[in-house]
Motif scaffolding. Structure first.
Motif, PDB file in Angstrom:
ATOM      1  N   SER A 262       0.829  -1.199   0.000  1.00  0.00           N
ATOM      2  CA  SER A 262       0.000   0.000   0.000  1.00  0.00           C
ATOM      3  C   SER A 262       0.865   1.251   0.000  1.00  0.00           C
ATOM      4  O   SER A 262       1.936   1.288   0.602  1.00  0.00           O
ATOM      5  CB  SER A 262      -0.945   0.002   1.200  1.00  0.00           C
ATOM      6  OG  SER A 262      -0.209  -0.007   2.394  1.00  0.00           O
ATOM      7  N   ARG A 263       0.406   2.255  -0.714  1.00  0.00           N
ATOM      8  CA  ARG A 263       1.041   3.565  -0.813  1.00  0.00           C
ATOM      9  C   ARG A 263       2.399   3.512  -1.529  1.00  0.00           C
ATOM     10  O   ARG A 263       3.228   4.375  -1.340  1.00  0.00           O
ATOM     11  CB  ARG A 263       1.174   4.225   0.548  1.00  0.00           C
ATOM     12  CG  ARG A 263      -0.175   4.460   1.221  1.00  0.00           C
ATOM     13  CD  ARG A 263      -0.024   5.191   2.536  1.00  0.00           C
ATOM     14  NE  ARG A 263       0.799   6.366   2.427  1.00  0.00           N
ATOM     15  CZ  ARG A 263       0.363   7.591   2.122  1.00  0.00           C
ATOM     16  NH1 ARG A 263      -0.896   7.776   1.876  1.00  0.00           N
ATOM     17  NH2 ARG A 263       1.195   8.611   2.071  1.00  0.00           N
ATOM     18  N   TYR A 264       2.638   2.491  -2.325  1.00  0.00           N
ATOM     19  CA  TYR A 264       3.875   2.406  -3.099  1.00  0.00           C
ATOM     20  C   TYR A 264       3.578   2.640  -4.578  1.00  0.00           C
ATOM     21  O   TYR A 264       2.609   2.111  -5.122  1.00  0.00           O
ATOM     22  CB  TYR A 264       4.540   1.033  -2.962  1.00  0.00           C
ATOM     23  CG  TYR A 264       5.502   0.939  -1.818  1.00  0.00           C
ATOM     24  CD1 TYR A 264       6.819   1.332  -1.961  1.00  0.00           C
ATOM     25  CD2 TYR A 264       5.090   0.464  -0.585  1.00  0.00           C
ATOM     26  CE1 TYR A 264       7.709   1.246  -0.910  1.00  0.00           C
ATOM     27  CE2 TYR A 264       5.976   0.377   0.477  1.00  0.00           C
ATOM     28  CZ  TYR A 264       7.283   0.772   0.306  1.00  0.00           C
ATOM     29  OH  TYR A 264       8.169   0.691   1.345  1.00  0.00           O
ATOM     30  N   LYS A 265       4.405   3.425  -5.212  1.00  0.00           N
ATOM     31  CA  LYS A 265       4.388   3.578  -6.665  1.00  0.00           C
ATOM     32  C   LYS A 265       5.347   2.525  -7.204  1.00  0.00           C
ATOM     33  O   LYS A 265       6.513   2.484  -6.808  1.00  0.00           O
ATOM     34  CB  LYS A 265       4.861   4.983  -7.048  1.00  0.00           C
ATOM     35  CG  LYS A 265       5.101   5.186  -8.513  1.00  0.00           C
ATOM     36  CD  LYS A 265       3.818   5.264  -9.273  1.00  0.00           C
ATOM     37  CE  LYS A 265       4.093   5.629 -10.722  1.00  0.00           C
ATOM     38  NZ  LYS A 265       2.894   5.613 -11.507  1.00  0.00           N
ATOM     39  N   ILE A 266       4.856   1.658  -8.082  1.00  0.00           N
ATOM     40  CA  ILE A 266       5.666   0.595  -8.659  1.00  0.00           C
ATOM     41  C   ILE A 266       6.073   1.015 -10.069  1.00  0.00           C
ATOM     42  O   ILE A 266       5.233   1.352 -10.892  1.00  0.00           O
ATOM     43  CB  ILE A 266       4.896  -0.741  -8.698  1.00  0.00           C
ATOM     44  CG1 ILE A 266       4.381  -1.123  -7.307  1.00  0.00           C
ATOM     45  CG2 ILE A 266       5.752  -1.836  -9.307  1.00  0.00           C
ATOM     46  CD1 ILE A 266       5.456  -1.342  -6.273  1.00  0.00           C
ATOM     47  N   ILE A 267       7.371   0.978 -10.326  1.00  0.00           N
ATOM     48  CA  ILE A 267       7.923   1.343 -11.627  1.00  0.00           C
ATOM     49  C   ILE A 267       8.734   0.153 -12.129  1.00  0.00           C
ATOM     50  O   ILE A 267       9.554  -0.384 -11.389  1.00  0.00           O
ATOM     51  CB  ILE A 267       8.833   2.582 -11.511  1.00  0.00           C
ATOM     52  CG1 ILE A 267       8.051   3.741 -10.906  1.00  0.00           C
ATOM     53  CG2 ILE A 267       9.427   2.955 -12.859  1.00  0.00           C
ATOM     54  CD1 ILE A 267       8.902   4.741 -10.192  1.00  0.00           C
TER      55      ILE A 267
END
Length: 129
Positions: free
Chosen positions: A74-79
């Motif tokens: 949660s609350r992570y931007k995955i790139i």
């Protein structure tokens, strides 16, 4: 007269998490195994094709992102970044630089090599503040 709060209810102040809980941090080892599985499934038995490489890169990056999102960070931007090149027996180095919070953000990388191609995949998990 305004509504009174019950004695058992406690009004909490507005709070905003600035660090992820320990059990919700981005885990590179779990992500590495996901990346390796996807690379093996997508690239095993394929020969390098300059026309198809961009399509493969996009497809692999999308699959990596979707699988990592299934881990519920949660609350992570995955790139996800994927590079595919032709295997000619030459050495290749890939480097990245990131400006981030070392306590919350992390990355995982994995490579795949065959007789005709190589692939480097990197997944970054950047925490939203």
């Amino acid at each position: 007269m305004p509504d009174k709060m019950l004695d058992t209810e406690e009004k909490l102040p507005n709070c905003y998490p600035i660090k992820p809980p320990l059990d919700k941090k981005f885990r590179p080892n779990a992500v590495k195994s996901i990346i390796q599985t996807i690379l093996n499934e997508e690239l095993s038995g394929k020969q390098y094709d300059a026309e198809q490489s961009p399509v493969w890169c996009r497809s692999i990056a999308d699959k990596i992102k979707h699988k990592i999102k299934d881990l519920n960070y949660s609350r992570y931007k995955i790139i996800a970044q994927v590079l595919i090149g032709e295997q000619r027996g030459e050495g290749v180095r890939m480097a990245t630089r990131c400006l981030w919070d070392a306590e919350a953000d992390n990355y995982a990388t994995q490579t795949f090599m065959s007789d005709s191609l190589f692939c480097v995949a990197v997944a970054y998990g950047v925490y939203y503040y």
